[in-house]
Design a protein around this motif. Sequence first.
Motif, PDB file in Angstrom:
ATOM      1  N   ASP A  44       0.809  -1.233   0.000  1.00  0.00           N
ATOM      2  CA  ASP A  44       0.000   0.000   0.000  1.00  0.00           C
ATOM      3  C   ASP A  44       0.840   1.281   0.000  1.00  0.00           C
ATOM      4  O   ASP A  44       0.776   2.076   0.930  1.00  0.00           O
ATOM      5  CB  ASP A  44      -0.965  -0.029   1.194  1.00  0.00           C
ATOM      6  N   HIS A  46       0.513   3.629  -2.409  1.00  0.00           N
ATOM      7  CA  HIS A  46      -0.453   4.693  -2.767  1.00  0.00           C
ATOM      8  C   HIS A  46       0.183   5.959  -3.338  1.00  0.00           C
ATOM      9  O   HIS A  46      -0.115   7.076  -2.905  1.00  0.00           O
ATOM     10  CB  HIS A  46      -1.328   5.038  -1.561  1.00  0.00           C
ATOM     11  N   ASP A  84      -1.905  -2.024  -4.180  1.00  0.00           N
ATOM     12  CA  ASP A  84      -2.216  -0.606  -3.991  1.00  0.00           C
ATOM     13  C   ASP A  84      -0.920   0.207  -4.119  1.00  0.00           C
ATOM     14  O   ASP A  84      -0.539   0.980  -3.240  1.00  0.00           O
ATOM     15  CB  ASP A  84      -2.932  -0.319  -2.661  1.00  0.00           C
ATOM     16  N   HIS A 194      -3.409  -9.020  -2.407  1.00  0.00           N
ATOM     17  CA  HIS A 194      -3.589  -7.690  -1.803  1.00  0.00           C
ATOM     18  C   HIS A 194      -4.657  -7.683  -0.715  1.00  0.00           C
ATOM     19  O   HIS A 194      -4.484  -7.100   0.350  1.00  0.00           O
ATOM     20  CB  HIS A 194      -3.944  -6.652  -2.875  1.00  0.00           C
ATOM     21  N   HIS A 227      -3.976  -4.089   2.253  1.00  0.00           N
ATOM     22  CA  HIS A 227      -5.362  -3.618   2.144  1.00  0.00           C
ATOM     23  C   HIS A 227      -5.903  -2.897   3.375  1.00  0.00           C
ATOM     24  O   HIS A 227      -6.503  -1.839   3.253  1.00  0.00           O
ATOM     25  CB  HIS A 227      -6.270  -4.795   1.775  1.00  0.00           C
ATOM     26  N   HIS A 229      -4.182  -1.705   5.898  1.00  0.00           N
ATOM     27  CA  HIS A 229      -3.196  -0.758   6.453  1.00  0.00           C
ATOM     28  C   HIS A 229      -2.974  -1.011   7.945  1.00  0.00           C
ATOM     29  O   HIS A 229      -2.788  -0.085   8.733  1.00  0.00           O
ATOM     30  CB  HIS A 229      -3.624   0.699   6.190  1.00  0.00           C
TER      31      HIS A 229
HETATM   32 ZN   LIG Z   1      -4.478   0.554   0.428  1.00  0.00          ZN
END
Ligand SMILES: [Zn+2]
Length: 293
Positions: A44, A46, A84, A194, A227, A229
Amino acid sequence: MPYLTLPRRREFLATASAAGLLLSQGARSAAAQQGRARWAFFSDTHIAADRANTYRGFKPYEQLAKVAPAVAASGVTGAIIDGDLARLTGEPGDYQNFLQLLAPVAAKMPIAMALGNHDNRKNFQAAIGKHPGEVQAVRDRHVLAVPAGPVRLLVLDSLMMPDFTPGFLGKEQRTWLERYLGASDETPTLVFVHHTPGDNDGELLDAERLLRILKASRKVKALIYGHSHRYRFDVLDGLHCINLPAVGYNFNDAEPTGWTEVELSAEGADFKLHAMGGNLQGDGKVTSIAWRG
Ligand SMILES: [Zn+2]
């Protein structure tokens, strides 16, 4: 019959060394290390095309700009990012920044990547030309088998469509997985996906069917995901279920952001948390787990 006299230590060492029975200090530690590997596991990231993009006070661009050089300098021999990668919809500019930030890592080691619900498969494939390990023939999915010293990493693809929260592997991928596990050797295998394998509407919709396949194959030692976090370790009928922390931001002040440095062996793994944002209390903490037999 004469008594057998033991050679004095120095003579013994000379003889043994001449016979090649002793290893030099360096070779000995190399032998002890054999069958071990150290990798960076994180998730993640991002990354947005807009470098200033901020969420909950975190700037994902700056977060990865701190994590990437730390991973590159850590001496790990590989890295895996559990989806992500992009901020929301997987725009080409997101992947451009993402790759630029990862350049110090990519210069030193293979990087395996999974896709999450904020990625775009087409844009990702266009941006990333080469993947470590073997790309598996699963239609319209990004699936990898990557050797990592004493273990094998299997990367699954749970992306349904960009910016749509739930994940789904689908029958074709699950069938492939079942066949792959049936045909592969007994190397301890860690499966990456994920999505969290829970039963909420925003999680992996075929989690139960995936878990059934994984639990039945004894060579599968862990399922590893992002996913949520959150950083968390669970065990399900002997199968380790590991939630990697996010790099980009947390959803909750109690959670760290950062990466994990993972020492892998055929018997288990030690996860060392490198917390770089959010809750820093667990920074440096090592969690050791043993694989099921
Ligand atoms: Zn995420």
